[in-house]
Design a protein around this motif. Structure first.
Motif, mmCIF file in Angstrom:
data_model
loop_
_atom_site.group_PDB
_atom_site.id
_atom_site.type_symbol
_atom_site.label_atom_id
_atom_site.label_comp_id
_atom_site.label_asym_id
_atom_site.label_seq_id
_atom_site.Cartn_x
_atom_site.Cartn_y
_atom_site.Cartn_z
ATOM 1 N N ARG A 248 0.828 -1.210 0.000
ATOM 2 C CA ARG A 248 0.000 0.000 0.000
ATOM 3 C C ARG A 248 0.865 1.263 0.000
ATOM 4 N NH1 ARG A 248 -4.838 -1.812 -1.629
ATOM 5 N NH2 ARG A 248 -5.469 -3.656 -0.448
ATOM 6 N N PRO A 249 1.729 1.418 -0.993
ATOM 7 C CA PRO A 249 2.623 2.580 -1.003
ATOM 8 C C PRO A 249 1.886 3.864 -1.352
ATOM 9 C CG PRO A 249 2.815 1.391 -3.062
ATOM 10 C CD PRO A 249 1.899 0.573 -2.188
ATOM 11 N N VAL A 250 2.536 4.988 -1.104
ATOM 12 C CA VAL A 250 2.044 6.270 -1.585
ATOM 13 C C VAL A 250 2.200 6.267 -3.107
ATOM 14 C CG1 VAL A 250 2.366 8.772 -1.550
ATOM 15 C CG2 VAL A 250 2.749 7.429 0.530
ATOM 16 N N LEU A 251 1.118 6.537 -3.821
ATOM 17 C CA LEU A 251 1.149 6.517 -5.284
ATOM 18 C C LEU A 251 1.226 7.939 -5.819
ATOM 19 C CD1 LEU A 251 -1.532 3.766 -6.039
ATOM 20 C CD2 LEU A 251 0.958 3.529 -5.938
ATOM 21 N N VAL A 252 2.237 8.190 -6.643
ATOM 22 C CA VAL A 252 2.466 9.520 -7.202
ATOM 23 C C VAL A 252 2.407 9.430 -8.727
ATOM 24 C CG1 VAL A 252 4.029 11.494 -7.317
ATOM 25 C CG2 VAL A 252 3.960 10.075 -5.241
ATOM 26 N N GLY A 253 1.521 10.200 -9.321
ATOM 27 C CA GLY A 253 1.429 10.256 -10.772
ATOM 28 C C GLY A 253 2.112 11.502 -11.289
ATOM 29 N N LYS B 109 -6.907 1.469 -12.395
ATOM 30 C CA LYS B 109 -7.821 1.432 -11.252
ATOM 31 C C LYS B 109 -7.091 1.595 -9.928
ATOM 32 C CE LYS B 109 -11.181 -1.459 -13.742
ATOM 33 N NZ LYS B 109 -11.800 -0.248 -14.315
ATOM 34 N N LEU B 110 -6.077 2.448 -9.943
ATOM 35 C CA LEU B 110 -5.333 2.791 -8.735
ATOM 36 C C LEU B 110 -5.528 4.278 -8.463
ATOM 37 C CD1 LEU B 110 -2.018 0.880 -9.523
ATOM 38 C CD2 LEU B 110 -3.729 0.229 -7.816
ATOM 39 N N THR B 111 -5.660 4.628 -7.213
ATOM 40 C CA THR B 111 -5.931 6.009 -6.827
ATOM 41 C C THR B 111 -4.635 6.711 -6.438
ATOM 42 O OG1 THR B 111 -8.124 5.394 -6.014
ATOM 43 C CG2 THR B 111 -7.234 7.503 -5.276
ATOM 44 N N ALA B 112 -4.319 7.769 -7.132
ATOM 45 C CA ALA B 112 -3.110 8.531 -6.827
ATOM 46 C C ALA B 112 -3.300 9.335 -5.546
ATOM 47 C CB ALA B 112 -2.770 9.466 -7.981
ATOM 48 N N ASP B 113 -2.264 9.344 -4.711
ATOM 49 C CA ASP B 113 -2.269 10.193 -3.516
ATOM 50 C C ASP B 113 -1.756 11.587 -3.854
ATOM 51 O OD1 ASP B 113 -2.915 8.126 -1.363
ATOM 52 O OD2 ASP B 113 -1.199 7.201 -2.377
ATOM 53 N N LEU B 114 -0.856 11.648 -4.820
ATOM 54 C CA LEU B 114 -0.242 12.912 -5.217
ATOM 55 C C LEU B 114 -0.079 12.920 -6.732
ATOM 56 C CD1 LEU B 114 1.406 15.568 -4.674
ATOM 57 C CD2 LEU B 114 3.421 14.090 -4.384
ATOM 58 N N VAL C 59 -2.807 16.337 -18.228
ATOM 59 C CA VAL C 59 -3.595 15.244 -17.662
ATOM 60 C C VAL C 59 -5.078 15.505 -17.901
ATOM 61 C CG1 VAL C 59 -1.895 14.620 -15.906
ATOM 62 C CG2 VAL C 59 -3.586 16.373 -15.403
ATOM 63 N N SER C 60 -5.882 14.477 -17.669
ATOM 64 C CA SER C 60 -7.324 14.579 -17.906
ATOM 65 C C SER C 60 -8.025 15.304 -16.759
ATOM 66 C CB SER C 60 -7.921 13.189 -18.071
ATOM 67 O OG SER C 60 -7.791 12.446 -16.864
ATOM 68 N N ASP C 61 -9.247 15.764 -17.030
ATOM 69 C CA ASP C 61 -10.062 16.393 -15.983
ATOM 70 C C ASP C 61 -10.325 15.424 -14.844
ATOM 71 O OD1 ASP C 61 -10.143 18.681 -17.457
ATOM 72 O OD2 ASP C 61 -12.221 18.449 -18.145
ATOM 73 N N GLU C 62 -10.502 14.140 -15.186
ATOM 74 C CA GLU C 62 -10.792 13.135 -14.165
ATOM 75 C C GLU C 62 -9.639 13.032 -13.157
ATOM 76 O OE1 GLU C 62 -13.315 12.494 -17.600
ATOM 77 O OE2 GLU C 62 -11.134 12.674 -17.384
ATOM 78 N N VAL C 63 -8.408 13.098 -13.650
ATOM 79 C CA VAL C 63 -7.247 13.045 -12.760
ATOM 80 C C VAL C 63 -7.225 14.258 -11.843
ATOM 81 C CG1 VAL C 63 -4.733 13.308 -12.716
ATOM 82 C CG2 VAL C 63 -5.764 11.578 -14.178
ATOM 83 N N LEU C 64 -7.502 15.414 -12.402
ATOM 84 C CA LEU C 64 -7.450 16.649 -11.627
ATOM 85 C C LEU C 64 -8.526 16.705 -10.553
ATOM 86 C CD1 LEU C 64 -6.731 19.202 -14.505
ATOM 87 C CD2 LEU C 64 -5.109 18.305 -12.836
ATOM 88 N N THR C 65 -9.646 16.050 -10.805
ATOM 89 C CA THR C 65 -10.775 16.133 -9.870
ATOM 90 C C THR C 65 -10.960 14.870 -9.032
ATOM 91 O OG1 THR C 65 -12.271 15.408 -11.647
ATOM 92 C CG2 THR C 65 -12.009 17.781 -11.321
ATOM 93 N N ASP C 66 -9.997 13.943 -9.067
ATOM 94 C CA ASP C 66 -10.108 12.692 -8.314
ATOM 95 C C ASP C 66 -9.874 12.862 -6.819
ATOM 96 O OD1 ASP C 66 -11.016 10.762 -9.976
ATOM 97 O OD2 ASP C 66 -9.060 9.931 -10.496
ATOM 98 N N ALA D 232 -6.763 13.767 -5.471
ATOM 99 C CA ALA D 232 -5.353 13.677 -5.098
ATOM 100 C C ALA D 232 -4.799 15.070 -4.830
ATOM 101 C CB ALA D 232 -4.552 13.011 -6.222
ATOM 102 N N VAL D 233 -3.778 15.140 -3.992
ATOM 103 C CA VAL D 233 -3.065 16.402 -3.794
ATOM 104 C C VAL D 233 -2.388 16.759 -5.116
ATOM 105 C CG1 VAL D 233 -1.169 17.524 -2.568
ATOM 106 C CG2 VAL D 233 -2.714 15.974 -1.349
#
Length: 390
Positions: free
Chosen positions: A206-211, A223-228, A236-243, A245-246
């Motif tokens: 369960r690491p911190v995920l950074v895109g 299907k992984l949720t970015a923390d940062l 990037v897409s609108d979906e990424v920006l509004t998910d 994540a920091v």
């Protein structure tokens, strides 16, 4: 006469050399049982001297050099070794997509399929003098590129040494990296496959995920949720920006950042990171100075082959050096995790065997004997498993 006989006779009568394609992956050793009926297809920029000598000793029919797209020739010893042999070397003929075992004929740099006489690729045969001249020019170009790259890296160090050494200028963000594993996913072509290989590692730790830029969309697609997310908003897409994540937006040292208008339109918050570094390097520094225990980064591995090329950023040279004690490439991490997973699987098999033996002992011997045996067996088993995990 049979038709097959006519075909063999026809292929033998035609000019050039004939052989079966043998694809050799970049950096791999020469296959066993090579001979004069093989046409070896490889990237000489990533071929060792030992492999080149093996090809010469085997007297292969020909060597077809397929470089990575857009990559210049590197001054590898393999070119000089082949230049000093009688093995024909074909350049600029892309046979990377031709299957192993396909019989081909090469005549004056043109590659034909023996079965149909269809032209598969067009290149040129490089004679010994040509190869030596090319490798000499490549050596000069390589050194010049290295000097220019290192000069730019030194300039970056002079500007950003406080950021590198002490984390001065890092934005404050609501992400806890302390003693955590971190996976930084970039938008490079290789990241998608590497991310798939990392899935078991991600599930367990369960690491911190950074895109980073397009890597944030790769995380979402997996299907992984970015923390940062460290990205230019337009990358990037609108979906990424509004998910949720920091979001950290790279900015120039004067504070100007591209795409902030998009952030405003979406009504979301973001933090700018002014620095003379790439988004990927910013992500690594955030994790490193944030106290991450280990940082796994996807993308192309950095080595001498690509360290000074146009795709390599001077900031990455210094940032990778800064975080080297905690940085692991995604391919290495996936390989180590598979090995560890295989060991644990074997341990579980052994545990099942111990349980089965215990049942037999229970049916045959007294409970006290069983207890002594079980304690001794479990201690041995536990020590063995600890050795696997270390």
């Amino acid at each position: 006469m049979k038709m097959s006989g006519l075909l063999n006779r026809r292929s033998n009568d035609l000019a050039g050399v004939v052989g079966a394609v043998r694809q050799v992956p970049a950096g791999a050793p020469a296959p066993k049982r090579l001979g004069g009926k093989d046409v070896v297809v490889l990237d000489l920029n990533r071929t060792s001297a030992a492999t080149a000598r093996a090809l010469v000793d085997a007297e292969v029919a020909a060597v077809v050099h397929v470089a990575r797209p857009g990559e210049e020739m590197l001054p590898r010893a393999a070119f000089r070794i082949l230049a000093g042999s009688t093995v024909p070397v074909i350049e600029d003929a892309d046979l990377s997509g031709v299957a192993d075992g396909t019989r081909v004929r090469i005549d004056e740099g043109v590659v034909y399929a023996v079965k149909t006489d269809e032209e598969l690729a067009t290149g040129r045969e490089a004679g010994s003098a040509d190869l030596l001249a090319e490798v000499d020019a490549a050596e000069s170009s390589y050194v010049e590129s290295a000097l220019a790259h290192l000069a730019n890296s030194t300039e970056f160090l002079s500007i950003e040494h406080q950021l590198l050494l002490d984390g001065e200028g890092l934005p404050e963000i609501d992400v806890d990296f302390v003693d955590r594993h971190v996976v930084v996913v970039t938008g490079s072509e290789s990241s998608k496959e590497q991310l798939a290989d990392l899935k078991p590692f991600i599930r367990e730790y369960r690491p911190v995920l950074v895109g980073v830029d397009g890597g944030a969309d790769l995380l979402r697609a997996a299907k992984l949720t970015a923390d940062l997310v460290v990205a230019t908003p337009t990358a990037v897409s609108d979906e990424v920006l509004t998910d949720g994540a920091v979001l950290v937006v790279p900015a120039d040292r004067d504070g100007r950042a591209e795409g902030l208008e998009r952030i405003s339109e979406l009504g979301i918050g973001a933090t700018t990171f002014p620095a003379a570094a790439t988004a990927r390097d910013m992500a690594l520094l955030l994790a490193y100075h944030g106290g991450a225990e280990m940082i796994v980064a996807t993308g192309e591995a950095r080595g001498l082959e690509n360290a000074f090329g146009a795709s390599s950023s001077p900031s990455s040279t210094m940032v990778d050096t800064t975080v080297a004690s905690r940085l692991v490439h995604a391919e290495a991490c996936a390989t180590l995790y598979r090995s560890r997973g295989a060991g644990i699987g074997l341990a579980l098999v052994v545990l099942a065997a111990l349980i089965a033996v215990a049942v037999v002992v229970l049916m045959r011997d007294s409970a006290q004997d069983l207890l002594v045996w079980a304690v001794e067996s479990w201690n041995s088993f536990a020590l063995w498993v600890q050795g696997l995990i270390r």
